[in-house]
Design an enzyme around this catalytic site. Structure first.
Site, PDB file in Angstrom:
ATOM      1  N   SER A 135       0.860  -1.181   0.000  1.00 43.32           N
ATOM      2  CA  SER A 135       0.000   0.000   0.000  1.00 43.32           C
ATOM      3  C   SER A 135       0.894   1.228   0.000  1.00 43.32           C
ATOM      4  O   SER A 135       1.747   1.376   0.874  1.00 43.32           O
ATOM      5  CB  SER A 135      -0.881  -0.047   1.246  1.00 43.32           C
ATOM      6  OG  SER A 135      -1.666   1.101   1.336  1.00 43.32           O
ATOM      7  N   LYS A 161      -1.491  -1.163  -4.081  1.00 44.95           N
ATOM      8  CA  LYS A 161      -2.631  -0.267  -3.862  1.00 44.95           C
ATOM      9  C   LYS A 161      -2.073   1.132  -3.770  1.00 44.95           C
ATOM     10  O   LYS A 161      -1.106   1.370  -3.039  1.00 44.95           O
ATOM     11  CB  LYS A 161      -3.333  -0.681  -2.570  1.00 44.95           C
ATOM     12  CG  LYS A 161      -4.108   0.387  -1.814  1.00 44.95           C
ATOM     13  CD  LYS A 161      -4.986  -0.263  -0.739  1.00 44.95           C
ATOM     14  CE  LYS A 161      -5.224   0.645   0.451  1.00 44.95           C
ATOM     15  NZ  LYS A 161      -6.090   0.008   1.470  1.00 44.95           N
ATOM     16  N   LYS A 163      -2.989   5.160  -2.992  1.00 44.25           N
ATOM     17  CA  LYS A 163      -3.962   6.079  -2.426  1.00 44.25           C
ATOM     18  C   LYS A 163      -4.191   7.197  -3.437  1.00 44.25           C
ATOM     19  O   LYS A 163      -3.223   7.689  -4.038  1.00 44.25           O
ATOM     20  CB  LYS A 163      -3.412   6.667  -1.120  1.00 44.25           C
ATOM     21  CG  LYS A 163      -3.260   5.634  -0.010  1.00 44.25           C
ATOM     22  CD  LYS A 163      -4.618   5.301   0.597  1.00 44.25           C
ATOM     23  CE  LYS A 163      -4.469   4.434   1.824  1.00 44.25           C
ATOM     24  NZ  LYS A 163      -5.763   4.167   2.463  1.00 44.25           N
ATOM     25  N   ASP A 188      -7.278   3.326  -3.557  1.00 45.08           N
ATOM     26  CA  ASP A 188      -8.069   3.580  -2.349  1.00 45.08           C
ATOM     27  C   ASP A 188      -8.268   5.080  -2.226  1.00 45.08           C
ATOM     28  O   ASP A 188      -7.298   5.835  -2.103  1.00 45.08           O
ATOM     29  CB  ASP A 188      -7.343   3.028  -1.104  1.00 45.08           C
ATOM     30  CG  ASP A 188      -8.200   3.119   0.158  1.00 45.08           C
ATOM     31  OD1 ASP A 188      -9.349   3.604   0.076  1.00 45.08           O
ATOM     32  OD2 ASP A 188      -7.707   2.702   1.233  1.00 45.08           O
ATOM     33  N   GLU A 213     -11.266   1.160  -3.949  1.00 47.43           N
ATOM     34  CA  GLU A 213     -11.709   1.060  -2.553  1.00 47.43           C
ATOM     35  C   GLU A 213     -12.318   2.382  -2.090  1.00 47.43           C
ATOM     36  O   GLU A 213     -11.727   3.446  -2.291  1.00 47.43           O
ATOM     37  CB  GLU A 213     -10.480   0.692  -1.701  1.00 47.43           C
ATOM     38  CG  GLU A 213     -10.779   0.410  -0.241  1.00 47.43           C
ATOM     39  CD  GLU A 213      -9.515  -0.008   0.527  1.00 47.43           C
ATOM     40  OE1 GLU A 213      -8.519  -0.426  -0.112  1.00 47.43           O
ATOM     41  OE2 GLU A 213      -9.518   0.103   1.759  1.00 47.43           O
ATOM     42  N   ASP A 238     -14.627  -0.260   2.473  1.00 45.66           N
ATOM     43  CA  ASP A 238     -13.831  -0.273   3.702  1.00 45.66           C
ATOM     44  C   ASP A 238     -14.647   0.469   4.766  1.00 45.66           C
ATOM     45  O   ASP A 238     -15.433  -0.154   5.505  1.00 45.66           O
ATOM     46  CB  ASP A 238     -12.463   0.389   3.411  1.00 45.66           C
ATOM     47  CG  ASP A 238     -11.580   0.604   4.633  1.00 45.66           C
ATOM     48  OD1 ASP A 238     -12.023   0.332   5.757  1.00 45.66           O
ATOM     49  OD2 ASP A 238     -10.426   1.066   4.476  1.00 45.66           O
ATOM     50  N   LYS A 262     -11.338  -5.213   8.226  1.00 42.29           N
ATOM     51  CA  LYS A 262     -10.369  -4.823   9.256  1.00 42.29           C
ATOM     52  C   LYS A 262     -11.015  -5.166  10.584  1.00 42.29           C
ATOM     53  O   LYS A 262     -12.033  -4.555  10.934  1.00 42.29           O
ATOM     54  CB  LYS A 262     -10.130  -3.309   9.240  1.00 42.29           C
ATOM     55  CG  LYS A 262      -9.478  -2.774   8.004  1.00 42.29           C
ATOM     56  CD  LYS A 262      -9.322  -1.258   8.102  1.00 42.29           C
ATOM     57  CE  LYS A 262      -8.704  -0.728   6.831  1.00 42.29           C
ATOM     58  NZ  LYS A 262      -8.625   0.744   6.827  1.00 42.29           N
ATOM     59  N   GLY A 290      -5.501  -2.818   6.723  1.00 37.86           N
ATOM     60  CA  GLY A 290      -4.648  -2.453   7.854  1.00 37.86           C
ATOM     61  C   GLY A 290      -4.983  -1.081   8.404  1.00 37.86           C
ATOM     62  O   GLY A 290      -5.597  -0.253   7.726  1.00 37.86           O
TER      63      GLY A 290
END
Ligand code: OSB
Ligand code: MG
Length: 369
Positions: A135, A161, A163, A188, A213, A238, A262, A290
């Protein structure tokens, strides 16, 4: 099993590199580590809240307050037959799932140790190894991002992934795809967009992304369903999934095709397993997200991630990706094939480094029955 003693400990862990998302730039992470004693055994859990209420409403301080004043009194001195009972014991306290998680996880560790089983198997996990995804936060330049992706792929991570946020999205994805046409890639957004951004999502839809995400509101499942009906890239939820019921509602509405589980977001391992089971019944794959946990929270993530419907790479990483020193011994390591071994010793299966905990403690509070 009667919970005889509980210790809450707030610890401070500087990150090796800042982690930037659409909601915050994190440089130091605090965790609340929970230690619980029963029948000569010790169990460990972790509440990995963030310092500011920008991902969800909980913070390190609200966790501490809710645990000390409301949750600890509900479990201390109680005779508990199964860790799943904590969900019911905690029901009067609405929400505050991250606060609940540390205490719940410590109970699971105690029960797995009492049964002489690794937590993974005690939960019903079947896998010996879990797959790690990398990530990568928002960086200063696309060049930096391309370099970081290459380094992550060298280390073996199974997917990347990135952001995204307005101004760091389509152009970045275009350049990443140009350089890495075959890369298993996902985004994400941490709720940075609305349905008004439909043209952006239609453009992103042409880049063969594994999933996007949480593109829309942090508590939304209605607009996500509208968006999912207009793009072929799977939406992964999420923030929106805070209970097993939310998972069912989202699946029934068509709000997503993947769910990030999560444990701290849903109130612990029992609820995480229920989300897993609901998704499995509907053939919706899940993966473990996470919260920048220490090695203790990571142990719980690895254990739940060993269940069979965790079919996509998790946001789990070796200790050295995030922290110069971790709370467990040995620190978490990833193989060059991007997998992490599921511990085979009883309970969480790793030793907690209590000398280190002592050194990085900000505050500590003990309770006896
Ligand atoms: O949205 O998945 C998220 C970290 C803190 C809060 C929310 C999120 C994250 C991450 C962590 O993305 C990624 C990782 O653990 O590598
Ligand atoms: Mg996320």
């Amino acid at each position: 099993m009667r919970i005889e003693q509980i210790q809450l400990r707030q610890i401070r862990m500087p990150l090796i590199e800042p982690f930037e998302t659409s909601f915050a730039r994190i440089t130091v992470k605090h965790q609340i580590v929970v230690k619980a004693w029963a029948e000569g055994l010790v169990g460990w859990g972790e509440s990995p809240a963030l310092d500011a209420p920008l991902y969800c409403y909980e913070t390190t301080e609200t966790c501490w307050h809710v645990q000390r004043d409301f949750l600890v009194p509900l479990v201390l001195g109680r005779d508990i037959d199964h860790p799943g009972e904590l969900v019911r014991l905690f029901t009067p306290v609405r929400g505050h799932n991250i606060a609940k998680t540390g205490l719940e996880q410590a109970c699971w560790d105690l029960f797995a140790k009492a049964a002489g089983q690794p937590l993974s198997r005690f939960l019903g996990g079947t896998k010996d190894r879990i797959q790690s995804g990398g990530s990568i936060g928002i960086l200063d330049s696309v060049e930096d991002l391309l370099t970081e992706i290459a380094s992550f792929l060298d280390q073996g991570y199974r997917r990347i992934k990135i952001k995204v946020k307005p101004g760091w999205d389509l152009d970045v994805v275009h350049k990443v795809r140009e350089q890495f046409p075959e890369l298993p890639l996902m985004l994400d957004a941490n709720s940075a967009y609305t349905l008004a951004d439909i043209d952006l999502f239609k453009a992103l839809d042409t880049y063969d992304l594994m999933m996007i995400e949480q593109p829309l509101g942090y508590d939304d499942i209605i607009d996500h369903a509208k968006l999912q009906s207009q793009i072929s890239t799977p939406i992964c939820l999420d923030e929106s999934i805070t209970t097993p019921e939310h998972a069912r509602w989202a699946i029934e509405l068509g709000s997503c095709r993947v769910i990030n589980i999560k444990p701290p977001r849903v109130g612990g391992l029992y609820q995480a397993r229920r989300v897993h089971d609901i998704c499995q019944e509907h053939d919706v794959p899940v993966w473990c997200g996470g919260m920048i946990e220490s090695g203790i929270g990571m142990a719980h993530n690895v254990a739940i991630g060993s269940l069979p419907n965790f079919r996509l790479p998790d946001d789990t990483c070796p200790s050295k990706r995030l922290f110069a020193v971790d709370t467990v011994l040995p620190p978490w390591e990833m193989d060059s094939d991007g997998t992490i071994g599921v511990p085979t010793k009883p309970g969480i299966g790793v030793e907690v480094d209590e000398d280190l905990l002592e050194q990085i403690t900000v505050s500590e509070h003990s309770f006896s029955a």
